[in-house]
Design an enzyme around this catalytic site. Structure first.
Site, PDB file in Angstrom:
ATOM      1  CD  GLU A 165     -12.649  -0.623   2.702  1.00 54.51           C
ATOM      2  OE1 GLU A 165     -12.391  -0.677   4.015  1.00 54.51           O
ATOM      3  OE2 GLU A 165     -11.388  -0.178   2.025  1.00 54.51           O
TER       4      GLU A 165
ATOM      5  CG  ASP B 203      -2.315  -0.087   1.034  1.00 58.58           C
ATOM      6  OD1 ASP B 203      -2.803   0.253  -0.298  1.00 58.58           O
ATOM      7  OD2 ASP B 203      -3.222  -0.437   1.789  1.00 58.58           O
TER       8      ASP B 203
END
Length: 364
Positions: A229, A129
């Site tokens: 998400e 990330d």
């Protein structure tokens, strides 16, 4: 002695000297003779899960698995389970460092965790990330940060959040630099300040279409996959169908190309009441490891307090043969009478269930 004989003799001396040096070199090494936490390493070649394998699974409509990992132990578990993708997520800020959001974690923090994960996960595709503040300022900053993720963090690819203009430009620059990039739309935790908290996205038609637009823009920018998400299942299904790249869902229903969960969440690592209240609704606990850990720590506390641990069975090291008496005598000579008495009592306690044939010496 002929010239050839002299040359052969010199070569023999040099050869012996080199052998001698190589045999001594190990004594100056700072590595143990046998690997401890870093092994054993399999002698058979490990086939890495690559982008090619990812796309093959996607085309065959085989579900893709992804789990976060933040350190060597978690990455070993993820590797052993056969998980396709190990994500070194910026969620490390929350589940490892104890922050309330992902925002505080830095690129240097992420690199440290990436390095640890790369040592344990030999099979999965590794995705690192890009943390908040490491790619938003310019495409060049994004490329620089992504490059460090691969060169220093040993990642295979990077992930970044958001599908608006500057984020799309960053994704495009990273992809054009030859670095595989995964996108992330829907709830993007790095944008918590504008989202007003960790809230599901795409819950009306206009917002759902906006998420789809972001997803299509990231696909056009070169992303090889997208995380979806906290989206309603129909919205995630529509996006997955509209795209030509895999989608990895987290709280986005069963119709994505794959699923991802946070390591600590799926294992039930966090047990305090506050965490139970804020655990995401979409998360299924596949174990209650936190309860096992708590129980073990409480038992350890009890046994140390009561003197039950360590017993003779867990006190394996002994003086070399016939060295106890000389040691006691030497202590007495130096005036350490209480110490000699303590050593004698310890020796009596050692005569427990550990057999003498298994008693390693101090130097072993």
């Amino acid at each position: 002695m002929s010239r050839n004989q002299v040359v052969r003799k010199c070569c023999s001396y040099v050869s012996k000297a080199v052998v001698g040096l190589s045999s001594q070199r190990r004594h100056f090494s700072n590595l143990p003779e046998a690997t401890i936490y870093g092994g054993p390493i399999s002698q058979t070649a490990v086939k890495r899960f690559t982008l090619r394998e990812l796309m093959q699974k996607y085309k065959k409509k085989e579900p893709i698995t992804m789990v976060t990992a933040y350190d060597y132990p978690s990455s070993v578990h993820v590797d052993h389970a056969g998980i396709d993708i190990a994500l070194v997520g910026d969620s490390v800020a929350m589940v490892v460092h104890g922050h309330d959001t992902t925002l505080p974690v830095t690129l240097d923090d992420m690199l440290l965790h990436c390095k640890a994960v790369s040592r344990g996960a030999r099979r999965p595709l590794l995705v690192g990330d890009l943390p908040f503040g490491s790619y938003e300022q310019s495409p060049q900053q994004a490329v620089d940060s992504a490059t460090r993720m691969l060169k220093e963090g040993n990642m295979d690819s990077v992930k970044m959040e958001g599908g608006i203009g500057s984020r799309v430009a960053a994704a495009k620059a990273i992809s054009e630099a030859g670095i595989a990039v995964m996108g992330h739309v829907g709830l993007t935790p790095q944008a918590i300040s504008v989202l007003g908290g960790f809230r599901p996205q795409g819950r009306n038609s206009a917002r759902a279409l906006l998420v789809l637009e972001h997803a299509l823009a990231l696909q056009a920018a070169g992303c090889f996959a997208l995380v979806l998400e906290c989206l309603p299942s129909p919205v995630a299904a529509a996006i997955t169908t509209a795209l030509k790249i895999p989608t990895i869902g987290i709280g986005a229903g069963p119709l994505c190309s794959g699923q991802v969960l946070v390591y600590h969440d799926l294992l039930g690592m966090m047990q305090h009441p506050h965490y139970a209240k804020v655990t995401p609704k979409f998360c299924k606990k596949f174990a209650n490891i936190g309860e096992i850990i708590n129980s073990a720590l409480e038992e350890y506390q009890r046994e140390v307090t009561s003197g039950e641990f360590p017993s003779a069975a867990h006190s394996p090291y002994r003086l070399e043969n016939d060295q106890l008496e000389p040691f006691l005598v030497d202590l007495q000579k130096h005036g350490f009478h209480d110490a000699a008495e303590a050593a004698s009592r310890a020796s009596e306690q050692d005569r427990g269930p550990v057999s003498s044939s298994k008693n390693p010496s101090v130097g072993s």
